[in-house]
Design an enzyme around this catalytic site. Structure first.
Site, PDB file in Angstrom:
ATOM      1  N   GLY A  68       0.843  -1.182   0.000  1.00 14.72           N
ATOM      2  CA  GLY A  68       0.000   0.000   0.000  1.00 14.72           C
ATOM      3  C   GLY A  68       0.877   1.230   0.000  1.00 14.72           C
ATOM      4  N   GLN A  73       2.829   9.981   1.332  1.00 16.82           N
ATOM      5  CA  GLN A  73       4.129   9.295   1.421  1.00 16.82           C
ATOM      6  C   GLN A  73       5.059   9.643   0.266  1.00 16.82           C
ATOM      7  OE1 GLN A  73       2.220   5.232   2.288  1.00 16.82           O
ATOM      8  NE2 GLN A  73       4.156   5.157   3.409  1.00 16.82           N
ATOM      9  N   CYS A 126       5.892   0.002   7.663  1.00 12.03           N
ATOM     10  CA  CYS A 126       5.462   1.129   6.832  1.00 12.03           C
ATOM     11  C   CYS A 126       6.652   1.600   6.014  1.00 12.03           C
ATOM     12  CB  CYS A 126       4.959   2.252   7.738  1.00 12.03           C
ATOM     13  SG  CYS A 126       4.468   3.743   6.846  1.00 12.03           S
ATOM     14  N   LEU A 127       6.424   1.878   4.735  1.00  8.28           N
ATOM     15  CA  LEU A 127       7.518   2.323   3.867  1.00  8.28           C
ATOM     16  C   LEU A 127       8.094   3.662   4.333  1.00  8.28           C
ATOM     17  CD1 LEU A 127       6.013   1.336   0.401  1.00  8.28           C
ATOM     18  CD2 LEU A 127       7.739   0.107   1.744  1.00  8.28           C
ATOM     19  N   HIS A 168      -4.502   0.900   7.449  1.00  7.76           N
ATOM     20  CA  HIS A 168      -3.185   1.547   7.491  1.00  7.76           C
ATOM     21  C   HIS A 168      -3.120   2.708   6.502  1.00  7.76           C
ATOM     22  CE1 HIS A 168       1.417   1.119   7.812  1.00  7.76           C
ATOM     23  NE2 HIS A 168       1.239   1.965   6.798  1.00  7.76           N
ATOM     24  N   GLU A 169      -3.590   2.469   5.267  1.00  5.59           N
ATOM     25  CA  GLU A 169      -3.498   3.515   4.236  1.00  5.59           C
ATOM     26  C   GLU A 169      -4.476   4.655   4.502  1.00  5.59           C
ATOM     27  OE1 GLU A 169      -0.910   3.443   2.491  1.00  5.59           O
ATOM     28  OE2 GLU A 169      -0.439   1.380   3.015  1.00  5.59           O
ATOM     29  N   HIS A 172      -3.040   6.952   7.045  1.00  2.00           N
ATOM     30  CA  HIS A 172      -2.053   7.893   6.490  1.00  2.00           C
ATOM     31  C   HIS A 172      -2.733   9.174   6.024  1.00  2.00           C
ATOM     32  CE1 HIS A 172       1.956   6.182   6.318  1.00  2.00           C
ATOM     33  NE2 HIS A 172       1.542   5.050   5.795  1.00  2.00           N
TER      34      HIS A 172
END
Ligand code: ZN
Length: 214
Positions: A68, A73, A126-127, A168-169, A172
């Site tokens: 994701g 991000q 998480c990226l 999660h997304e 963000h």
């Protein structure tokens, strides 16, 4: 030379971001853009630019690799995220997590609410927090509402790992990182997770590190 960021429209900022081609640089924790609520998407990018932006998000997610990626991000404060999980890995772990394949989706202005009281706790990463993972207890099942990239309504129930990914997304896009919801004692490097905490569920990690599970 380019105009300063504050004077550029979001469309101009996206054009500039996409100009070099290839995967986009991922913004890491500590950047304010990850901590503000994203602007609802309301046509700030025309259809062609939105398509190019979504393609770049997808390419960046694949290259990372991740399951994701949200627009903040890559530094763009718009309520847009992409998700896709091919769900590869050891069968036992996939089953414990309810990790079923999640086909590629674009989430525009998403919001979720729990569908039941059940929660599931697992390590996630998480990226934008590279190198680390922590345990997050999330709703086991959520109803996600929003639009897709063509403006069509999304109103869908997600369970298992796909439910975790969309939570999660969506978080963000509200300026929340998974760490905000994780017991800090669960924080582990990727190396520590691989070495010690690769069990299907985090019970052993909770006992050894001293954090509670739901
Ligand atoms: Zn993330």
């Amino acid at each position: 030379m380019t105009a300063s960021g504050t004077h550029m429209s979001l469309a101009e900022r996206v054009e500039e971001l996409l100009a070099p081609g290839g995967p986009l640089p991922i913004v890491a924790a500590g950047a304010a853009v990850l901590r503000r609520a994203a602007e609802p998407y309301d046509g700030q990018l025309d259809d062609a630019l939105l398509d190019r932006f979504v393609a770049a998000l997808r390419e960046t997610m694949h290259a990372a690799p991740g399951v994701g990626l949200a627009a903040p991000q890559v530094g763009i404060p718009l309520s847009i995220a992409v998700v896709e999980d091919r769900a590869r890995g050891p069968k036992e772990a996939l089953e414990a997590r309810g990790r079923t394949p999640l086909p590629f989706r674009v989430l525009v202005n998403p919001a979720y609410e729990p569908e039941c009281d059940a929660r599931a706790a697992f390590f996630e990463g998480c990226l934008s927090v590279p190198g680390w993972q922590a345990v997050v207890a999330r709703h086991a099942q959520v109803r996600l509402c929003g639009q897709d990239e063509r403006g069509h309504t999304i109103d869908e129930v997600f369970t298992g790992w796909p439910a975790r990914i969309v939570q999660h997304e969506t978080d963000h896009l509200g300026g929340t990182l998974y760490l905000d919801k994780a017991p800090s004692r669960s924080l582990s490097t990727n190396e520590a997770v691989a070495e010690h905490w690769s069990q299907p569920t985090p019970e052993a990690a909770a006992r050894a590190l001293g954090f509670d599970l739901p």
